[in-house]
Scaffold this active site. Structure first.
Site, PDB file in Angstrom:
ATOM      1  CD  GLN A 158      44.409  39.933  44.167  1.00 55.32           C
ATOM      2  OE1 GLN A 158      45.120  39.764  43.188  1.00 55.32           O
ATOM      3  NE2 GLN A 158      43.624  38.992  44.672  1.00 55.32           N
ATOM      4  CB  CYS A 165      44.361  37.567  40.787  1.00 56.22           C
ATOM      5  SG  CYS A 165      43.709  35.893  40.542  1.00 56.22           S
ATOM      6  CG  HIS A 297      47.852  34.668  41.684  1.00 55.67           C
ATOM      7  ND1 HIS A 297      46.897  35.544  42.164  1.00 55.67           N
ATOM      8  CD2 HIS A 297      48.977  35.419  41.502  1.00 55.67           C
ATOM      9  CE1 HIS A 297      47.422  36.757  42.269  1.00 55.67           C
ATOM     10  NE2 HIS A 297      48.675  36.702  41.864  1.00 55.67           N
ATOM     11  CG  ASN A 324      51.381  39.198  41.967  1.00 56.22           C
ATOM     12  OD1 ASN A 324      50.199  39.009  41.678  1.00 56.22           O
ATOM     13  ND2 ASN A 324      52.012  38.479  42.862  1.00 56.22           N
TER      14      ASN A 324
END
Length: 359
Positions: A158, A165, A297, A324
Site C-alpha cells: 500500500q 489497508c 490496521h 499484510n
C-alpha cells in the site's frame, strides 16, 4: 640463604618494585585499556556504518538533506539495538517471534505507532450487515492455509503515504473468492475504492465492511484498468469495465471461533488488528508481543494452525496466518503468524466478509 647487598640488583618481586616502575606499569595498563576501548568503539562504529549503508542500498533509501539523514540514522540505530536485543531473547527461546531491520527501520517509535489506516470515526456499519455466528467449532480442520489453493494473489504494498489497508484487505478477499469460483487469478483495483467509495476516507482510512457494501452495488475493476497510485484522485470508475458480483449478504463475524469456522468453510476474511511499532519490524514466528488498545490496521486471515511447544511443560501455540499489505519484503514474504484464541491485538473484534458469486 643468600643475602643481598645494596650493590646487587634485587629480584623484581611485588615488595621490591621501585615506585617509579610500579607507576609506569599502571600507566601502561591504563593506556592499553583506553586504546582497546577506542579500537572496539571504532570497530563497532565501522560495522554500524557498513550496516547502515547496506540497509539504505537494499531499501533504496535517499534523504533530502544531511540533517534529515542524521535524524533517520539515529532512529535506525535505536531500532538496530532493539532488534538485536529482541532476537537474542528469541534465540534463547524467550520470545516466540523475531524482528528485522526492514524498510520501517528508519522511523521513530512515535511515527510507527501513528501508522493508522483503519478508521471508525463517524462510520456506522450498514444496517443490513448482520452478525453471523457459527457456534463453537468442533469438527473444523486442525489447520487451514488457502495459499495452497493457488488462489491467494501476490502480496501487495500500500506504500508509506496512503492509509489504504482497508481497501487492500477487502480487495484481497474478493480476489481469492473470484479465483476459487472462476479458476483463475484476477488482480483487482484498490484505487477504485480509494477514489470512489464515499463512505470511506481514501488514504485517511476506512472500514472493510463499508467497502464490501460499496462493491456489492458497483462491482470492481481490474488493477490494469485502474492502477494504484498511493493518492486519492477523482473517481474514474467505469461500469462497463467492472466485474459484477451477485451478493447474497455481507456480514460481521464476532469472535475468533467464528473466524475459524468461516475461514475453514468459506475462505479468507478481513480482520482489524491493533498494531504497535514493534509489529512493523516483525520478521517471523508467532507474534505474541504488544498491541494497540484498539484495531488500527486491516489485514486478511488466510488460514490458521498450531505451533508445537519445544518445552513439554508449556502448551502449544495456536496462530492465525495473515496476509499484510506492506510488501513481500515485510515479515515472512508479506505474511505473519499471530497468536490465536487469546484475541491477540483484538483480532476477533472487527471481522467482515460476504457471500457472493460473480456474474
Amino acid at each position: 640463604m643468600k643475602t643481598w647487598s645494596r650493590e646487587e640488583p634485587r629480584p623484581d618481586g611485588p615488595g621490591n618494585r621501585r615506585p617509579g616502575q610500579l607507576q609506569d606499569r599502571m600507566h601502561f595498563a591504563k593506556h592499553l585499556l583506553i586504546f582497546s576501548m577506542i579500537v572496539v568503539c571504532a570497530s563497532a562504529a565501522h560495522f554500524l556504518e557498513q550496516e547502515w549503508n547496506l540497509w539504505k542500498s537494499n531499501y533504496e533509501k535517499t534523504y533530502a538533506t544531511k540533517e534529515d539523514e542524521m535524524f533517520r540514522r539515529k532512529a535506525w540505530e535505536a531500532n538496530w539495538n532493539k532488534v538485536q536485543t529482541h532476537n537474542q531473547l528469541a534465540a534463547q527461546g524467550l520470545k516466540s517471534y523475531t524482528l528485522e531491520m526492514n524498510r520501517f527501520a528508519d522511523m521513530t517509535s512515535e511515527e510507527r505507532n501513528s501508522h493508522n489506516c483503519l478508521s471508525t470515526k463517524g462510520k456506522i456499519p450498514p444496517a443490513d450487515a448482520p452478525q453471523v455466528r457459527y457456534g463453537k467449532p468442533t469438527n473444523i480442520p486442525a489447520e487451514v492455509d488457502w495459499r495452497k489453493s493457488k488462489c491467494v494473489t501476490p502480496v501487495k504494498d500500500q506504500g508509506s503515504y496512503c492509509g489504504s489497508c482497508w481497501a487492500f484487505a477487502t480487495v484481497g478477499v474478493i480476489e481469492t473468492h473470484y479465483c476459487l469460483e472462476k479458476g483463475e487469478q484476477a488482480i483487482l483495483s484498490e484505487q477504485q475504492l480509494v477514489d470512489c467509495d464515499s463512505n470511506n476516507d481514501g488514504c485517511c482510512g476506512g472500514l472493510p465492511i463499508m467497502a464490501l457494501a460499496y462493491l456489492s452495488q458497483h462491482g470492481i475493476m481490474r488493477n490494469k484498468d485502474y492502477e494504484y497510485s498511493q493518492k486519492k484522485f477523482e473517481c474514474l470508475y467505469e461500469n462497463d469495465n467492472a466485474i459484477q458480483m451477485n451478493v447474497t449478504k455481507y456480514y460481521i463475524l464476532p469472535g475468533e471461533y467464528n473466524i475459524a469456522s468461516s475461514v475453514a468453510y468459506n475462505g479468507p476474511v478481513t480482520v482489524g488488528i491493533g498494531v504497535v511499532d514493534e509489529f512493523m519490524l516483525y520478521k517471523g514466528g508467532v507474534y505474541d508481543g504488544d498491541c494497540a488498545p484498539e484495531a488500527n490496521h486491516a489485514v486478511i486471515v488466510v488460514g490458521y494452525g498450531n505451533e508445537p511447544s519445544e518445552d513439554e511443560d508449556e502448551e502449544d501455540m495456536d496462530y492465525w496466518i495473515i496476509k499484510n499489505s506492506w510488501g513481500a519484503q515485510w515479515g515472512d514474504k508479506g505474511y505473519a503468524k499471530i497468536r490465536r484464541n487469546v484475541n491477540k491485538c483484538n483480532i476477533g473484534d472487527m471481522v467482515a466478509t460476504m457471500d457472493f458469486t460473480f456474474a
